[in-house]
Design a protein around this motif. Structure first.
Motif, PDB file in Angstrom:
ATOM      1  N   THR A   1      36.228  88.868  27.373  1.00  0.00           N
ATOM      2  CA  THR A   1      36.107  89.263  28.771  1.00  0.00           C
ATOM      3  C   THR A   1      37.495  89.295  29.400  1.00  0.00           C
ATOM      4  O   THR A   1      38.469  88.790  28.824  1.00  0.00           O
ATOM      5  CB  THR A   1      35.227  88.285  29.557  1.00  0.00           C
TER       6      THR A   1
ATOM      7  N   GLU B   1      37.024  94.488  34.238  1.00  0.00           N
ATOM      8  CA  GLU B   1      36.288  94.243  32.994  1.00  0.00           C
ATOM      9  C   GLU B   1      36.204  95.502  32.134  1.00  0.00           C
ATOM     10  O   GLU B   1      35.822  96.563  32.599  1.00  0.00           O
ATOM     11  CB  GLU B   1      34.873  93.730  33.300  1.00  0.00           C
TER      12      GLU B   1
ATOM     13  N   SER C   1      30.828  98.286  25.456  1.00  0.00           N
ATOM     14  CA  SER C   1      31.006  96.838  25.610  1.00  0.00           C
ATOM     15  C   SER C   1      29.748  96.090  25.172  1.00  0.00           C
ATOM     16  O   SER C   1      29.838  94.994  24.603  1.00  0.00           O
ATOM     17  CB  SER C   1      31.356  96.496  27.063  1.00  0.00           C
TER      18      SER C   1
ATOM     19  N   LYS D   1      29.334  93.402  21.882  1.00  0.00           N
ATOM     20  CA  LYS D   1      28.790  92.049  21.951  1.00  0.00           C
ATOM     21  C   LYS D   1      27.533  91.882  21.110  1.00  0.00           C
ATOM     22  O   LYS D   1      27.194  90.762  20.718  1.00  0.00           O
ATOM     23  CB  LYS D   1      28.474  91.688  23.408  1.00  0.00           C
TER      24      LYS D   1
ATOM     25  N   TYR E   1      26.309  87.570  30.700  1.00  0.00           N
ATOM     26  CA  TYR E   1      27.460  87.940  31.526  1.00  0.00           C
ATOM     27  C   TYR E   1      27.123  87.773  33.003  1.00  0.00           C
ATOM     28  O   TYR E   1      27.946  87.292  33.794  1.00  0.00           O
ATOM     29  CB  TYR E   1      27.869  89.377  31.235  1.00  0.00           C
TER      30      TYR E   1
ATOM     31  N   ILE F   1      30.829  94.571  30.092  1.00  0.00           N
ATOM     32  CA  ILE F   1      30.671  93.120  30.030  1.00  0.00           C
ATOM     33  C   ILE F   1      31.732  92.480  29.124  1.00  0.00           C
ATOM     34  O   ILE F   1      31.742  91.263  28.957  1.00  0.00           O
ATOM     35  CB  ILE F   1      29.266  92.723  29.542  1.00  0.00           C
ATOM     36  N   ALA F   2      32.591  93.298  28.545  1.00  0.00           N
ATOM     37  CA  ALA F   2      33.646  92.804  27.655  1.00  0.00           C
ATOM     38  C   ALA F   2      34.606  93.942  27.373  1.00  0.00           C
ATOM     39  O   ALA F   2      34.416  95.067  27.850  1.00  0.00           O
ATOM     40  CB  ALA F   2      33.045  92.273  26.351  1.00  0.00           C
TER      41      ALA F   2
END
Length: 331
Positions: free
Chosen positions: A116, A155, A210, A214, A247, A281-282
């Motif tokens: 993140t 992000e 993203s 994950k 998240y 989210i990443a």
């Protein structure tokens, strides 16, 4: 006439002596206070101050002699800003050549796929000899500093990679490079998108990438995981992916996802809200970006972790439930 001849001879001897001393001094290793001496030179620093700074850093030499050498060489104005390190055996000639070439001493910081932005900032904060310029800055201020348009969230906007930098550089410089690298890579990936993608923009691709990053434990599954989510987007089915829920919980998540967490109404709860979450989210890697825009062809709508990093894919809910029993509940 004899006195004039003697004066000329004395002047020649003096010149030879000075020249001999200069040659000896320029090619003699500089004495150092330690095994190595480091110095960061800011842009626009005058040569006289550079000479003085080397002495203050640990070079045992006359700053006047160093400066006169820089000036007499004709290369004083060619000295480049940067971070330099010298060791035993370095002569005044070698020292100047190093600075003129810009032969800097570099450090590196590694930014990992799936991290993140908060993790990115933490890594930059502890990076070797990197100025923490952004320490007191908000996310909005950082994005402005790297050149992003107003309102663009941080992000997902920085390319995971290993970045080399000059010691003494600002963390803003590294972030700016990572931001531009991601923009370039995202634009290139978007140009390769499948013609029938339900994604409406590069930002959508970044968000989906993203999630794929994950959700994927094995690289070979990326394309198929992306295919499942694309299939769900096409039919309006919720993505129902745990990483987005986690998240959305933010710092309140303790590592154990509970049923009440799946019912927490945040903008990132893809069990309760259809479509993509509002932001990535990443930080996705290149492979996840490509998977998002060109997913593997599949009819699967479900997948579950097998426990070894890979996933079991299913086309129907009944098959998915059987896979859950087999791999998650061990029934």
């Amino acid at each position: 006439m004899k006195w004039l001849r003697a004066l000329v001879i004395l002047m020649l001897l003096a010149a030879v002596g000075v020249g001999g001393f200069a040659f000896w001094w320029l090619n003699r290793p500089l004495a150092l206070n330690s095994d190595s001496v480091e110095l960061s030179i800011e842009l626009g620093t005058p040569p006289r101050e550079i000479a003085q700074a080397w002495v203050q850093a640990g070079v045992q030499a006359s700053p006047v002699l160093l400066y006169e050498w820089f000036r007499w060489s004709g290369q004083a104005r060619k000295i480049r800003a940067g971070s330099y390190e010298i060791g035993p055996g370095t002569t005044p000639v070698a020292l100047l050549n190093k600075m003129v070439r810009g032969d800097e001493t570099l450090a590196v910081v590694r930014l990992i796929e799936g991290w993140t932005f908060r993790q990115f900032r933490a890594e930059l904060a502890k990076a070797e000899a990197l100025k923490p310029t952004t320490a007191g800055m908000s996310e909005e201020q950082i994005m402005s500093a790297v050149g992003a348009a107003s309102g663009v969230p941080a992000e997902g906007r920085f390319q995971p990679d290993t970045y080399a930098y000059s010691k003494g550089s600002s963390d803003v410089a590294v972030l700016r490079r990572a931001y531009r690298a991601m923009q370039k890579r995202l634009d290139a990936a978007w140009q390769e998108r499948a013609p029938d993608t339900p994604l409406r923009s590069p930002d959508d691709a970044l968000v989906l990438a993203s999630i794929v990053e994950k959700e994927t434990g094995v690289g070979a599954d990326r394309g198929k995981v992306a295919g499942v989510f694309v299939n769900r987007l096409r039919i309006g089915m919720p993505l129902q992916t745990d990483p987005t829920v986690i998240y959305g919980l933010g710092a309140g998540f303790d590592g154990n996802l509970r049923k009440r967490d799946l019912l927490a109404d945040t903008p990132y709860n893809t069990y309760l809200r259809a479509g993509l979450p509002p932001t990535p989210i990443a930080m996705p890697g290149h492979a996840s970006l490509l998977a998002a825009v060109r997913p593997d062809p599949t009819k699967a709508l479900y997948f579950v972790a097998r426990g070894d990093g890979s996933s079991e894919f299913s086309e129907t809910l009944a098959d998915h439930n059987r896979a859950v029993n087999q791999y998650q509940r061990k029934k």
